[in-house]
Design an enzyme around this catalytic site. Sequence first.
Site, PDB file in Angstrom:
ATOM      1  N   CYS A  14     -40.133  32.944 -24.274  1.00 12.87           N
ATOM      2  CA  CYS A  14     -40.692  33.072 -25.620  1.00 12.87           C
ATOM      3  C   CYS A  14     -42.194  32.781 -25.683  1.00 12.87           C
ATOM      4  CB  CYS A  14     -39.934  32.168 -26.581  1.00 12.87           C
ATOM      5  SG  CYS A  14     -38.199  32.649 -26.750  1.00 12.87           S
ATOM      6  N   LYS A  45     -37.040  33.126 -36.009  1.00 11.62           N
ATOM      7  CA  LYS A  45     -37.014  34.346 -35.203  1.00 11.62           C
ATOM      8  C   LYS A  45     -35.664  34.496 -34.515  1.00 11.62           C
ATOM      9  CE  LYS A  45     -39.116  32.518 -30.907  1.00 11.62           C
ATOM     10  NZ  LYS A  45     -37.975  32.683 -29.988  1.00 11.62           N
ATOM     11  N   ASP A  88     -40.210  27.034 -30.423  1.00 10.47           N
ATOM     12  CA  ASP A  88     -38.847  26.711 -29.963  1.00 10.47           C
ATOM     13  C   ASP A  88     -38.692  25.337 -29.336  1.00 10.47           C
ATOM     14  OD1 ASP A  88     -38.581  29.338 -30.738  1.00 10.47           O
ATOM     15  OD2 ASP A  88     -37.991  30.095 -28.776  1.00 10.47           O
TER      16      ASP A  88
END
Length: 211
Positions: free
Chosen positions: A146, A113, A37
């Site tokens: 995450c 995701k 991310d």
Amino acid sequence: MKNIVRNTLILSLTLISLLTINAQKRNMENTALLIIDVQNDYFKGGAMTLSGAEEAAKKAQQVLEFFRKNNLPVVHIKHLATNEGATFFLPDTKGAEINSLVAPKNEEKIIIKHYPNSFRETDLLEYLQSKGIKNLVITGMMTDVCVESTTRAAFDFGFNNLIIGDATATRDRDLNGKVVKAEEVQRSFLAGISTLGGLYAKIANARDFIK
């Protein structure tokens, strides 16, 4: 006497951690890099700016260059928010794009995701297993969301994890009306996930890993 014992214990744990990191580096043929991310919304001007995002991304870039130089597997994790009320990482926005510091190359795997855990409802596990991967080097954002959830899931799937601590970042949090600074959140979550001798993950910095 207590100080001597304590210092000896600290030194021993440090040496064990360094030996583990070096062992992983010597066994890189079954090691992959996860970059989680590192997307534009986390950077200055983005919809969810993090503390130290650019500095962390530059460290992730150094690790990425190491993996590329040694022709080792790299997996880019990209979050797209599909939940109602989401305010960042929205599909088809610039903010959701992977930042240029760690932009994927054509042959590098990209996992999309929709949940903090990068393994949930994705083909990440199948991909890693198909490559014979046993060890993961993990970088990315946010440290306490995450990165942590992916690391803990990876441990449950049997992977050996190494987090590059200075290649991760988060932001200030609120707890019962009081602000918990990003630096404290960062330290606490890295300390927690590396507890019990690095049960879930060992922690290193980028400089020590690539040297």
